[in-house]
Design an enzyme around this catalytic site. Structure first.
Site, short mmCIF file in Angstrom:
data_model
loop_
_atom_site.label_atom_id
_atom_site.label_comp_id
_atom_site.label_asym_id
_atom_site.label_seq_id
_atom_site.Cartn_x
_atom_site.Cartn_y
_atom_site.Cartn_z
N CYS B 328 0.90 -1.16 0.00
CA CYS B 328 0.00 0.00 0.00
C CYS B 328 0.92 1.20 0.00
CB CYS B 328 -0.94 -0.03 1.19
SG CYS B 328 -0.16 -0.44 2.77
N ARG B 334 -2.84 -1.77 5.29
CA ARG B 334 -3.61 -2.56 4.33
C ARG B 334 -2.82 -3.78 3.86
NH1 ARG B 334 -5.32 2.90 1.18
NH2 ARG B 334 -3.43 3.61 2.21
#
EC number: 3.1.3.95
Lengths: 780, 556
Positions: B328, B334
């Protein structure tokens, strides 16, 4: 799949939605043309069933692993069903066919089950009805049980296309006469077949004895009597031949307004309070004399039922301040559309706004309102000790719904299969619910088509889902019952009233021959093999243990003694020593969790009572939450009494053989996934869901049973301790969570991937643009 | 630690209760029937409500906002000035960092018979995956956290990349978080590799070493022509990141790679989303507009996107089509969600209790998910923009999976809730600090107890009785709103109106049957023994079925 640059994050790029998307053009479907020889699959006809028209080289689309393939076959239409006879090479093996319906095959659609028919013309989807000028290249059939069929007619001879399409449209959509129902041809032809005991011990309420039995069972016979004044439907054609009224009511009163204005008994509560229903008197404003008569008549009636020994009567007018049939109809037609999905694109497009779509249909809210109404009435009967009189124009729609819902909640007998079936007989069939009109079986008026009974089943499903051990039957039972609404070999759901059934049956026969032997839906062996019928029975349900004779039903709302029933009922079957160990060995869920009324000292087992003791956590949290919520929740939608009743019930552990209340908070009302999602390939969870746990439970039950047999047979028995178990549901990894209905996939390897992108965030847009945190450039 | 730190009079609602800080640093108010049990670590914010002039019931007191969706409100009597003392004491112990006090985990002297710190041993875990092998080696280049201070000491990298290569690649990756192996498929040998974004910047910088390194990763598996890169961010955000020096792998620079964006939003969006969830469940649960309110929080939509991303990663690897590189921006939020969820789908080992602990320990704790910043342990700055429920979201995804596959996980819902409770409680050292290097400096493993000690010493409590081990089963949840649900037992558990789904009757019944089966098996064994004894001594009459034995009540 989300491709590079294709899906702009947060962007509102949305392709214009074609009215119909065909995934695969027929040309692309791999079929070896030479093999199209259509291995003859024989059409199975029921007794009395006649073939009307057929078409060959029809291609049925099957969705598999997010791509479609086609199967060639023959499409036929009989006076009972539309059937596709294809050579599906992926024949289902034994396990999978276990739940096969003996009457309706996988590719059969009864004529009454057809909801809408669409044709596809040049990639455009149009509703088909009446006479067609042009015939479609593709036929899409939406069914009332929410199946969707796609038939490609491109390779079919034009002649045959015309014949089959117009045949199907005519036989499913043109208004029909009652006596033309397949029900009668079947009954006439199958006379000799119905040898099994059709009643299955379900009380049919078509005799005086049945009503007396019910009065006796509910101890209502003190104040109410069964009457036979309507024998032969002399008084009224809406009412059943026998019914129950307050004892002092003079018989001549019953006939004065054709049964209108008469308080009919539904059920008696343990405390003597009764649930009654009454169809309102027809309003005749112009005729003063008559309305005067009506008034004094009603006054008399009310006086009778207000006098002791009768409790105070509370009147609940269901036609004025409750749901309208129109509401129900509108909601359901929006709701069902959410599940009649043509293809994957449509599925994922609607997935993003799923919750708001659901909400805008209002179906779940209508369920909530029905449950709430039933709780209100339950509170009146149970806590306030008043009689409740339900009032409705004909007392045959919402009256049926509310009164049967109240009984399911209050009377554990109605939660057994036989009890439930008897309840449906009593309140719906004998209660004169117009199934014929409400299901629009004769296609005479779309306006009358209102799924009141389905709404009832959905409400019961909510209860079944929330309190699984309380019911003798499963959600599968409810689902197949809802499917049975459209199978015209059972008389149960194909008449508007018992009078109609008795009369039409007689009319269509010459007086000499025997009366027609109409099947009832309650004979499940007509539809299912014994093994499949097992799936209708809830393995979690334990019959109420027989109490000592002197003991009164200890299952009511206030009595704390009946509240431990959940354990005692099951454990009473086991050795006492075992019971003790099972209860005290630290099971992962504190059983005292919801027994808020019990003092804390109950959890005395812990030697070190630190504050970290996990076992008491839930209890503490509950208690705490309770106090605080009292402080906060001042504006409640439910009235105070009702609130208290509701909260107090829910704060105690559930006695599954006692009063049962549903949760009606927002997150608790759910979509009946098994019924509504079962045919949608994208929605299948393979090897998951409740089916996975229930199949393990069943396996374990079988194993325990086998061990038991072994112990019993021990003197002669030898051999391995644990022989191979004959598993009920083998290969559970392949079963869909919506078993036993869902399409069975043969290659459960590919995941389903959403194809739709992200919806705009709206007011959060600026947040979305922010950095997670400052990115330092380092020494670049 | 033994004595009470403070004892104060206090009135809660109408009841007169005492509130005290006990030696375990928990906030507890007692009366005969009411105990409030709130670890101080869970407190996010303490506020005084009402003033000296406030009139009316419950208008004067303390308002405590918790990190676990709770709000507590204590009404106090104005006289006595007890509130100020309470406020001060609570603030001191709830936010020790602001008062130069140690976090409670360092004071906790609990003893368990299992040491949770030994659960995760990276060498052993990589060995379990069959590493090192011909293509992948273990490197100690980051032993002293010199290459990357937020990575663990031990990394798995392509065999063909030298330590010097790694150093050069590090210069081109945000915060030096270079691509390293997370998981390798036991058969097709495709891998999941994680890292941070490349430092492309506005000018579109390139780095030959990075390009070569990615190609080396691709080549660890011969038959594959492309490396798949999943950038967890939405496309626009990835582009926007160029402005601050970041970016993504462009087609021109990385010929043998294919890049997809997964559209998962950033930490701020997630934080706001959870805030909205709280608004719809507290103080009252929305009733008739529940569904549209739920939709407006977007919480489940975020869950859906995270799951969808993870499914794609898992599918790519499982099908053997390609190795996958996930990043990410910094590769700790993430990225951790995606790699750990994909691993959970692919590798049944992580679906056991210890396997899951290892997964969390590896993909989250050792790879520098910034727990301290995201949770704000002991920190009074409740509005800190660094806070975000990323780990909660991951656990929610796991819960969604366990809900969809109730037989696939060894652990139960309580296990997940316990993890979340102690994510905030500060009772254990497990989730403290942002990265391994900081933890090492603070000697966390020596000075604190691990959460896994609590769990592993009492495993039965956290076991799912339905668990069926299926070694090679890849688990693909259905990431559709039709099946995603708000985790009521977690988010709304404080609301008494909401049904506590435990005890789950199916589960309860199953456990009863299991016990019964064991009893019967034992009984059979006994009978068998008795039987063989009888053979030796054939005079006794055959024993009938025991009259004491009741018949199982099965419902067929």
């Amino acid at each position: 799949m989300l491709g590079k640059g294709v899906v702009g994050g947060g962007g509102g790029t949305k392709a214009p939605k074609p009215s119909f998307v065909s995934y695969v053009r027929p040309e692309e479907i791999h079929t070896n043309e030479k093999e199209v020889t259509e291995k003859e699959v024989t059409l199975h006809l029921l007794p009395g069933e006649q073939l009307l028209c057929e078409a060959s080289t029809v291609l049925k689309y099957v969705q598999e692993d997010s791509c479609q393939r086609g199967i060639y076959g023959k499409l036929v239409c009989t006076d009972f069903k539309i059937a596709f006879l294809g050579d599906d090479d992926s024949a289902l093996d034994n396990d999978e066919t276990q739940f096969k319906n003996k009457v309706i095959g996988e590719n059969d659609i009864t004529l009454h089950c057809v909801d809408q028919i669409y044709g596809v013309f040049d990639e455009k989807k149009k509703t088909l009805f009446g006479q067609l000028k042009k015939y479609p290249e593709k036929l899409i059939i939406h069914c009332k049980d929410l199946r969707v069929f796609h038939f490609c007619l491109r390779y079919t001879k034009e002649e045959e296309v015309k014949r089959i399409v117009s045949g199907i449209i005519h036989h499913t959509q043109a208004p029909k006469l009652l006596k033309r129902l397949f029900l009668f041809s079947y009954a006439a032809a199958a006379q000799n077949h119905a040898a099994t005991d059709p009643r299955n011990h379900t009380v049919m309420f078509d005799t005086l004895k049945d009503w007396c039995w019910e009065l006796e069972r509910t101890k209502g016979s003190v104040k109410y009597k069964a009457v036979s004044v309507n024998e032969g439907y002399k008084v009224c054609e809406r009412l059943p031949a026998y019914f129950v009224v307050p004892t002092p009511l003079p018989e001549e009163d019953l006939s004065r307004f054709q049964g209108h204005g008469i308080p009919l008994w539904c059920w008696s509560c343990h405390n003597g309070c009764a649930l009654l229903k009454m169809s309102a008197l027809p309003k005749k404003e112009q005729d003063d004399g008559l309305s005067q008569m009506q008034k004094s008549f009603l006054d008399g009636i009310y006086k009778t039922i207000h006098r002791p020994p009768y409790e105070i009567v509370k009147t609940e007018d269901l036609s004025s301040n409750f749901l309208s049939l129109q509401d129900i109809q509108t909601a359901y037609s929006k709701f069902k559309q959410l599940f009649l999905i043509d293809n994957s694109t449509e599925f994922w497009d609607t997935d993003i706004k799923w919750f708001s779509l659901l909400e805008s249909s209002s179906w779940l809210d209508i369920i909530r309102r029905c449950l709430k109404k039933a709780i209100e009435i339950t509170e009146c009967l149970e806590a306030q000790n008043v009689n409740v009189l339900l009032l409705e124009e004909n007392a045959s729609d919402l009256c049926c719904l509310v009164s049967s819902l109240v009984q399911v909640m209050m009377d554990p007998h109605c939660r057994t299969r036989i009890g439930f079936q008897s309840l449906v007989q009593k309140e719906w069939i004998m209660g004169g619910h117009s199934f014929l009109d409400r299901c629009n079986h004769l296609r005479q008026s779309d306006k009358e088509e209102v799924p009141v009974f389905l709404l009832f089943l959905d409400c019961v499903w909510q209860l079944v889902h929330q309190h699984p051990p309380a019911f003798d039957f499963t959600e599968t039972y409810l689902t197949v019952l809802s499917d049975s609404l459209y199978i015209p070999i059972f008389s149960t759901f194909f008449f508007n009233s018992p009078h109609q059934k008795d009369n039409v049956g007689r009319e269509s026969q010459d007086t000499q021959s025997k009366p027609l032997n109409l099947l009832t839906v309650w004979d499940w062996s007509v539809q299912f093999e014994p093994k499949a019928q097992m799936l209708l029975k809830n393995p979690l349900y334990v019959e109420k243990p027989k109490l000592d004779k002197g003991q009164r039903k200890g299952m009511r709302f206030k009595g704390p003694q009946g509240r431990g029933g959940r354990f005692s009922s099951w454990f009473s079957l086991f050795p006492a020593s075992w019971t003790r160990t099972a209860l005290s060995s630290g099971t992962a869920w504190p059983e005292h969790q919801r027994q808020l009324s019990l003092p804390l000292t109950q959890s005395k087992s812990s030697p070190k009572r630190g504050f970290f003791r996990e076992e008491t956590d839930h209890l503490i949290k509950n208690l705490l939450g309770k106090r605080i919520s009292k402080l906060i929740n001042s504006s409640d939608e439910l009235h105070d009494n009702l609130r208290e009743f509701y909260d107090s019930w829910h704060s105690k552990p559930t006695d599954y053989h006692g009063l049962l209340l549903p949760h009606i908070e927002g997150p608790e009302i759910k979509v009946w996934a098994q019924r509504y999602l079962r045919w949608i390939p994208e929605a299948q969870i393979l090897g998951g869901g409740r089916a996975a746990t229930v199949s393990k439970l069943l396996e374990m039950m079988e194993e325990v049973e086998r061990l038991q047999e072994k112990i019993d047979a021990r003197p002669h028995g030898q051999g391995a301790l644990l022989a191979e178990a004959p598993l009920l549901l083998r290969g559970s990894a392949r079963l869909s969570a919506l078993f036993p209905f869902a399409l069975l996939q043969r290659h459960p390897s590919k995941p389903v991937l959403p194809t739709s992108g992200w919806k705009a965030l709206g007011d959060e847009e600026d947040l979305a643009k922010r950095e997670d945190e400052f990115v330092d450039l380092g020494d670049v | 630690m033994s004595l009470l730190r403070g004892l104060l009079g206090m009135e809660l609602i109408e009841t007169s209760v005492r509130l005290f800080l006990d030696f375990q640093e928990k906030l507890a108010s007692l009366d005969s029937a009411l105990i409030l049990d709130v670890p101080l670590g869970v407190i996010s914010r303490i506020e005084k409500m009402g003033g000296a002039t406030s009139r009316g019931e419950n208008s004067y007191g303390l308002d405590i906002t918790c990190k676990d969706m709770r709000n507590l409100r204590f009404a106090l009597k104005q006289e006595g000035h007890s509130r100020r003392d309470m406020f001060d004491i609570l603030t001191r112990y709830a936010f020790p960092l602001a008062h130069s006090l140690p976090i409670f985990a360092f004071l906790n002297e609990e003893k368990f018979n299992v040491d949770g710190w030994t659960v995760y041993n990276p060498v052993e875990e990589y060995r379990r995956q069959g590493l090192p092998n011909h293509h992948w080696r273990i490197t100690f280049i980051n032993k002293c956290y010199e290459l990357c201070d937020t990575y663990p000491a031990l990394l798995v990298v392509p065999y063909r990349a030298s330590d010097d290569d790694l150093r050069r690649v590090a210069t081109f990756r945000s915060r030096n978080r270079i691509p390293v192996l997370s998981w390798i498929h036991p058969e097709n040998k495709t891998v999941i590799v994680r890292c941070s974004q490349p430092l492309v910047g506005m000018s579109g910088k390139r780095n030959k070493d990075d390009e070569k390194y990615l190609d080396v990763i691709r080549e660890t598996n011969r038959q594959i022509s492309k490396l798949t890169i999943y950038d967890a961010r939405p496309n626009v955000n990835a582009v926007a990141n160029k402005a601050t020096g970041g970016g993504y792998e462009s087609d021109d620079a990385y010929h043998n790679a294919e890049l997809f964006f997964l559209d998962i939003h950033n930490i701020h969006v997630m934080r706001e989303s959870l805030k909205k969830v709280k608004d719809i469940v507290y103080p009252n649960v929305e009733e008739s507009h529940w569904l549209s309110s739920l939709e407006s929080t977007h919480w489940l939509e975020h869950i859906k996107l995270v799951l969808t991303g993870a499914i794609q990663v898992a599918d790519k690897v499982s099908s053997g089509k390609s190795s996958v590189l996930v990043h990410c921006s910094d590769g700790w939020d993430r990225t951790a969600q995606l790699t750990s969820l994909a691993m959970l789908m692919l590798d049944s080992f992580y679906r056991s209790i210890e396997g899951f602990e290892i997964l969390v320990q590896k993909e989250w704790i050792s790879f520098g998910h910034k727990f301290a910043s995201r949770i704000g342990h002991g920190d009074k700055n409740h509005a800190d923009a660094d806070r975000s429920p990323i780990f909660l979201q991951f656990i929610d995804c796991v819960w969604q999976m366990s809900k969809q596959f109730p037989t696939a996980f060894e652990f139960n819902e309580r296990f997940l809730i316990t993890i979340l409770d102690h994510l905030y409680s500060c009772r254990f050292g497990t989730f403290l600090y942002n990265c391994e290097s900081a933890r090492e400096r603070q000697k966390v493993t020596e000075r604190t107890v691990s959460l896994w000690s609590l769990i592993n010493s009492n495993k039965d409590k956290f076991k799912n009785p339905f668990y069926t081990k299926e070694i090679n089963r890849v688990l693909y949840p259905v990431a559709s709103m039709r099946h995603l649900e708000l985790w009521v037992n977690y988010y709304i558990r404080w609301n008494p109106r909401i049904k506590q789904q435990q005890p789950n009757p199916v589960e309860q019944r199953y456990v009863e049957l299991l016990a019964l089966r064991d009893e019967y098996i034992q009984r059979l064994e006994e009978l068998q023994l008795a039987g063989s004894a009888k053979l030796a001594e054939p005079s006794t009459s055959p024993a009938g079925p025991s009259p004491m034995m009741p018949h199982v009540h099965t419902h067929f």
